[in-house]
Scaffold this motif. Structure first.
Motif, PDB file in Angstrom:
ATOM      1  N   GLU A  69       0.667  -7.098   0.949  1.00 45.98           N
ATOM      2  CA  GLU A  69       1.577  -6.084   0.409  1.00 45.98           C
ATOM      3  C   GLU A  69       2.823  -6.820   0.026  1.00 45.98           C
ATOM      4  N   ASP A  99      -6.136  -2.603   3.861  1.00 46.25           N
ATOM      5  CA  ASP A  99      -5.082  -1.636   4.069  1.00 46.25           C
ATOM      6  C   ASP A  99      -4.676  -0.980   2.950  1.00 46.25           C
ATOM      7  N   GLU A 100      -3.487  -0.319   3.106  1.00 46.35           N
ATOM      8  CA  GLU A 100      -2.992   0.305   1.615  1.00 46.35           C
ATOM      9  C   GLU A 100      -2.374  -0.445   0.603  1.00 46.35           C
ATOM     10  N   SER A 101      -2.492  -1.855   0.604  1.00 46.88           N
ATOM     11  CA  SER A 101      -2.004  -2.501  -0.238  1.00 46.88           C
ATOM     12  C   SER A 101      -2.967  -2.692  -1.452  1.00 46.88           C
ATOM     13  N   THR A 103      -4.138  -0.264  -2.962  1.00 48.65           N
ATOM     14  CA  THR A 103      -3.879   0.603  -3.741  1.00 48.65           C
ATOM     15  C   THR A 103      -2.875   0.216  -4.622  1.00 48.65           C
TER      16      THR A 103
END
Length: 495
Positions: A69, A99-101, A103
């Motif tokens: 991230e 994880d959201e990284s 996206t």
């Protein structure tokens, strides 16, 4: 009788470890001589003329990432600045993130795609083979004849491809590797020590081996492969934690040549907290031992490879095991103080401890030339260098327990997960690492043992006064400081 058996057993292990470290330091001295006598002969080497469109080969850039991230935006913005014909360049983002990284990465890539950049976002449903698995899967659909690889914290200069690709006109060259630079060398004492150690590898060791045609290694990043070389050597394999060293040796055993470019620097971010450095050290040292176990027989049995190259390859694969030797010397140095008091041990045996001083002096000389050449220093800076070397040596002793566990696991064949080194996007002293969500908060067994070793070597210092024997006092003082430094900063990074 039992006391004599125990004493002689300790002495045998102690002296054997001293001799192994001396042997290692002498090989480093040999590499230094190779380095100093090496004369670059690049003028007559065949090279692609990249000003001629018909000579420009297709290149695929692979960017293996995992939960990055904090640095993915910096990485991608830097990579698209590389100067190379757009119709001959493909970028693969090999994203194993959980994880959201993922996206955030997708959004950045979509933006670049709309701008006409040939960049692909490749994801997997699992992390089979970890980094090696991601590289292998990306290779299956890569359109490039040559494969450049950069980890998430590396920032190649715009002309990087123009400086590396031309050497592949020689059809025997399988890899071109560049020297690592350090974006945050002066951020802290820890980063200075890491840079000091890595500079040695990327000057004396890499040049010293390649100068005589010995095996070197692709360093996992900041290098470029011939796709045919990867496939001929058996492709990427994820059965060790250092897949780069594994594939490097398999390729060179099959007689592919590796080209090392000391003058081409590729800067990267060093771990800024000790927990991140521990993760990296564990992976590198365990991976080295795993590759010794996997590769050394094939190396020694290979035909048409000189005995000198086999010897240096053997030592190279065994490098990480020197941490185990250093740890054994450290731990056994305390009982050695008491064994010296026994009448049945000849005094000349204890004079062999001077071997460690000789080994240290040899390494002192080797690191000096690295320090001088990389940082542009002169003999006027010898006092500053001596301080840096002693600091480096002291802190490295503090890592010997942690790295010894890694080496033992590697030699035993114990498998473990590939644990990435967390990145921070930190370059300046004002930048803070606190709040990074990838930092481990757990207190490991090793940290507790390191605290106990501080007390153990403090007892060694106390014993010097009690026995009136100060021969090992400086060594024990360095061990107290070294293990104390590692313990303190390991706790500090977790609170």
């Amino acid at each position: 009788m039992i006391l004599e058996i125990v004493s002689y057993t300790i002495l045998v292990i102690y002296v054997t470890s001293l001799l192994l470290i001396l042997f290692y330091s002498l090989t480093q001295l040999n590499l230094l001589i190779n380095y100093l006598t090496y004369k670059k002969a690049t003028e007559n080497e065949p090279k692609f003329n990249l000003t001629q469109p018909e000579e420009v080969p297709k290149v695929t850039i692979q960017l293996p990432i995992y939960n990055e991230e904090y640095v993915v935006d910096r990485l991608l913005k830097n990579i698209i600045k590389l100067k190379y014909p757009s119709d001959k360049l493909e970028i693969q983002v090999l994203d194993d993130s959980t994880d959201e990284s993922i996206t955030k990465t997708s959004e950045i890539i979509n933006k670049f795609q709309q701008e006409g950049v040939d960049i692909k976002h490749i994801t997997r449903k699992n992390r089979v083979g970890f980094k090696a698995g991601a590289l292998k899967e990306g290779l299956e659909i890569a359109s490039g004849e040559f494969i450049a690889i950069f980890d998430a914290d590396f920032l190649p200069a715009p002309h990087w491809l123009q400086k590396t690709v031309p050497y592949f006109k020689d059809p025997e060259i399988g890899v071109v590797q560049t020297r690592w630079g350090h974006l945050n060398r002066n951020y802290s004492l820890l980063t200075k020590i890491q840079a000091f150690a890595l500079d040695m590898h990327f000057t004396i060791e890499q040049v010293g081996r390649s100068a005589k045609g010995h095996f070197i290694n692709f360093n996992g990043t900041a290098g470029i492969w011939r796709k045919a070389c990867i496939l001929d050597a058996g492709n990427w394999e994820g059965d060790t934690l250092t897949e780069d060293l594994d594939l490097s040796y398999r390729a060179q055993i099959k007689h592919w040549k590796f080209k090392y470019l000391e003058d081409v620097e590729t800067p990267a971010e060093l771990p800024v907290i000790i927990s991140a450095a521990r993760t990296q050290q564990f992976r590198w040292n365990k991976g080295g031992a795993e590759n010794f176990r996997k590769t050394v027989r094939n190396l020694l049995a290979s035909k048409n490879i000189s005995n000198k190259t086999k010897f240096h390859g053997f030592i190279h694969l065994l490098n990480s095991s020197m941490f185990l030797c250093a740890f054994l010397i450290s731990v056994l140095s305390v009982p050695i103080l008491f064994i010296k008091q026994q009448d049945f041990i000849p005094n000349w045996i204890f004079n062999l401890t001077g071997i460690f001083i000789l080994s240290t002096l040899i390494l002192y000389v080797c690191y000096w030339f690295t320090y001088k050449n990389i940082q542009g220093k002169s003999w006027k800076n010898i006092l500053s260098y001596t301080k840096t070397f002693l600091t480096f040596f002291t802190v490295i002793l503090g890592f010997t327990l942690h790295n010894s566990f890694a080496v033992i696991e590697g030699h035993r064949g114990k498998r473990s997960e590939f644990v990435r080194t967390p990145k921070f996007n930190i370059k300046n002293i004002s930048d803070s690492w606190r709040g990074n969500k990838y930092i481990s908060k757990s207190i490991s067994r090793n940290i507790i043992l390191e605290a106990l070793l501080v007390l153990y070597f403090a007892f060694g210092i106390f014993s010097a006064f009690k026995l009136n024997d100060f021969s090992l006092f400086p060594f024990h003082l360095m061990l107290v400081i070294g293990f104390g430094f590692v313990f303190f900063h390991s706790i500090r990074s977790r609170i």
